[in-house]
Design a protein around this motif. Structure first.
Motif, mmCIF file in Angstrom:
data_model
loop_
_atom_site.group_PDB
_atom_site.id
_atom_site.type_symbol
_atom_site.label_atom_id
_atom_site.label_comp_id
_atom_site.label_asym_id
_atom_site.label_seq_id
_atom_site.Cartn_x
_atom_site.Cartn_y
_atom_site.Cartn_z
ATOM 1 N N MET A 1 0.842 -1.193 0.000
ATOM 2 C CA MET A 1 0.000 0.000 0.000
ATOM 3 C C MET A 1 0.882 1.250 0.000
ATOM 4 S SD MET A 1 -2.834 1.200 2.811
ATOM 5 C CE MET A 1 -3.742 -0.304 2.601
ATOM 6 N N LYS A 2 0.553 2.212 -0.819
ATOM 7 C CA LYS A 2 1.345 3.420 -0.890
ATOM 8 C C LYS A 2 1.195 4.236 0.388
ATOM 9 C CE LYS A 2 1.092 3.737 -5.922
ATOM 10 N NZ LYS A 2 0.660 4.564 -7.064
ATOM 11 N N LEU A 3 2.311 4.870 0.791
ATOM 12 C CA LEU A 3 2.291 5.652 2.025
ATOM 13 C C LEU A 3 1.252 6.765 1.973
ATOM 14 C CD1 LEU A 3 6.088 6.006 2.907
ATOM 15 C CD2 LEU A 3 4.398 4.543 4.004
ATOM 16 N N HIS A 4 1.159 7.424 0.819
ATOM 17 C CA HIS A 4 0.217 8.533 0.705
ATOM 18 C C HIS A 4 -1.216 8.057 0.950
ATOM 19 C CE1 HIS A 4 -1.454 12.330 -0.627
ATOM 20 N NE2 HIS A 4 -2.212 11.690 -1.498
ATOM 21 N N GLY A 5 -1.571 6.922 0.366
ATOM 22 C CA GLY A 5 -2.912 6.387 0.560
ATOM 23 C C GLY A 5 -3.169 5.984 1.992
ATOM 24 N N LEU A 6 -2.159 5.434 2.646
ATOM 25 C CA LEU A 6 -2.298 5.031 4.043
ATOM 26 C C LEU A 6 -2.467 6.244 4.947
ATOM 27 C CD1 LEU A 6 -2.380 2.568 5.821
ATOM 28 C CD2 LEU A 6 0.099 2.640 6.014
ATOM 29 N N GLN A 8 -3.907 9.040 4.102
ATOM 30 C CA GLN A 8 -5.289 9.477 3.903
ATOM 31 C C GLN A 8 -6.250 8.594 4.678
ATOM 32 O OE1 GLN A 8 -4.095 12.512 2.553
ATOM 33 N NE2 GLN A 8 -6.207 12.386 1.884
ATOM 34 N N LEU A 9 -5.950 7.297 4.722
ATOM 35 C CA LEU A 9 -6.795 6.360 5.458
ATOM 36 C C LEU A 9 -6.782 6.658 6.952
ATOM 37 C CD1 LEU A 9 -8.528 3.807 5.474
ATOM 38 C CD2 LEU A 9 -6.425 2.475 5.638
ATOM 39 N N PHE A 10 -5.595 6.915 7.512
ATOM 40 C CA PHE A 10 -5.498 7.257 8.930
ATOM 41 C C PHE A 10 -6.325 8.508 9.248
ATOM 42 C CE2 PHE A 10 -1.065 5.143 9.282
ATOM 43 C CZ PHE A 10 -1.665 3.923 9.534
ATOM 44 N N CYS A 53 -9.227 -2.112 7.324
ATOM 45 C CA CYS A 53 -9.736 -1.025 6.475
ATOM 46 C C CYS A 53 -8.934 -0.801 5.205
ATOM 47 C CB CYS A 53 -9.785 0.279 7.273
ATOM 48 S SG CYS A 53 -10.878 0.195 8.698
ATOM 49 N N ARG A 54 -7.922 -1.598 4.953
ATOM 50 C CA ARG A 54 -7.108 -1.375 3.750
ATOM 51 C C ARG A 54 -7.943 -1.485 2.484
ATOM 52 N NH1 ARG A 54 -1.039 -3.087 4.711
ATOM 53 N NH2 ARG A 54 -0.951 -3.078 6.966
ATOM 54 N N GLY A 55 -8.867 -2.427 2.479
ATOM 55 C CA GLY A 55 -9.677 -2.638 1.284
ATOM 56 C C GLY A 55 -10.622 -1.495 0.991
ATOM 57 N N SER A 56 -10.856 -0.620 1.982
ATOM 58 C CA SER A 56 -11.780 0.499 1.770
ATOM 59 C C SER A 56 -11.135 1.656 1.033
ATOM 60 C CB SER A 56 -12.315 1.001 3.117
ATOM 61 O OG SER A 56 -11.264 1.558 3.880
ATOM 62 N N LEU A 57 -9.813 1.556 0.829
ATOM 63 C CA LEU A 57 -9.119 2.634 0.128
ATOM 64 C C LEU A 57 -9.540 2.674 -1.330
ATOM 65 C CD1 LEU A 57 -5.377 2.736 1.210
ATOM 66 C CD2 LEU A 57 -7.006 4.600 1.259
ATOM 67 N N GLU A 181 3.404 18.461 -1.262
ATOM 68 C CA GLU A 181 2.884 17.409 -0.405
ATOM 69 C C GLU A 181 3.421 16.083 -0.909
ATOM 70 O OE1 GLU A 181 -1.328 17.094 -0.443
ATOM 71 O OE2 GLU A 181 -1.461 16.720 -2.592
ATOM 72 N N VAL A 182 3.609 15.157 -0.004
ATOM 73 C CA VAL A 182 4.176 13.869 -0.376
ATOM 74 C C VAL A 182 3.314 13.205 -1.452
ATOM 75 C CG1 VAL A 182 4.715 11.541 0.440
ATOM 76 C CG2 VAL A 182 5.330 13.529 1.823
ATOM 77 N N GLY A 183 3.956 12.725 -2.493
ATOM 78 C CA GLY A 183 3.250 12.079 -3.592
ATOM 79 C C GLY A 183 3.083 12.952 -4.817
ATOM 80 N N ALA A 184 3.184 14.276 -4.632
ATOM 81 C CA ALA A 184 3.019 15.190 -5.764
ATOM 82 C C ALA A 184 4.177 15.044 -6.751
ATOM 83 C CB ALA A 184 2.934 16.632 -5.273
ATOM 84 N N LYS A 185 3.937 15.427 -7.994
ATOM 85 C CA LYS A 185 4.971 15.422 -9.015
ATOM 86 C C LYS A 185 5.464 16.847 -9.239
ATOM 87 C CE LYS A 185 3.213 11.341 -11.437
ATOM 88 N NZ LYS A 185 2.698 10.804 -12.726
#
Length: 219
Positions: A1-6, A8-10, A53-57, A181-185
């Motif tokens: 799982m990507k850190l950025h997505g995690l 957001q989940l937290f 909750c990982r699957g809810s991402l 922000e982390v993940g941006a290009k």
């Protein structure tokens, strides 16, 4: 799982007790409010999120693209000779390689708004300075190993300076403080000295006095 997505989940699942979520290259710092939730309860809730909750991402949206103008002129590219000596390239080639790469924000640290961007082309990978500068001008764009970055404010620093941007990545009126922000290009756009000054770029009195001239080949 990507850190950025995690991250957001937290925030989504635990926003009521979380103070801040700070991702880095391979870890995440989660700060929580002890007045809201106890340590043991927080750890249990965090583990529940990880386990169930990982699957809810939802699939992550395409990261934003930040285009950052950079002046690579002789007044501001303080380490041009060091870089060309190390790489064996002309400075024009170094600029073309640096500006043709699309970078990702991997982490923010060292100083507020200082974003670690990677990965640079191997051809322009240069080591950090053995002795850091005491003062790196604000908005300086720099290289170190396979990373590039922009210094948000004047500070000590050991990266090799390649240019300067008229855009400061720190804005205290902005909600997230930093442009990044982390993940941006991030894409660097070469600009002229005139454009740099017109866009609010700053040169010291000493830098203003230097003639705008071409670098000699290999310098």
């Amino acid at each position: 799982m990507k850190l950025h997505g995690l991250c957001q989940l937290f925030k989504q699942e635990m926003g009521g007790c979380i103070i801040d979520v700070v991702p880095s290259y391979r870890s995440i710092l989660v700060s929580f409010d002890l007045m809201t939730i106890g340590h043991q309860s927080f750890v249990q809730k965090l583990q529940h999120v990880l386990d169930h909750c990982r699957g809810s991402l939802a699939e992550e949206a395409e990261p934003s693209l930040i285009e950052l103008p950079v002046y690579y002129g002789p007044e501001v590219s303080l380490d041009a000779k060091v870089i060309t000596d190390h790489t064996g390239l002309s400075f024009e080639e170094v600029i073309n390689i640096h500006a043709s790469t699309l970078y990702r924000v991997y982490a923010i640290g060292f100083a507020p708004g200082f974003a670690y961007l990677g990965n640079t082309d191997q051809r322009i990978a240069v080591p950090r300075k053995k002795t850091p500068r005491l003062k790196v001008p604000a908005c300086s764009v720099a290289l170190a190993e396979r990373q590039t970055a922009i210094y948000p404010r004047e500070s000590p620093g050991g990266w090799q300076i390649i240019g300067r941007s008229p855009v400061n990545p720190i804005d205290y009126q902005r909600k997230n403080l930093s442009l990044f922000e982390v993940g941006a290009k991030v894409k660097f756009i070469p600009i002229s000295k005139t454009a740099f000054l017109d866009m609010g770029g700053v040169l010291s009195q000493e830098e203003h006095s230097l003639e705008d001239q071409r670098f000699q080949e290999g310098v």
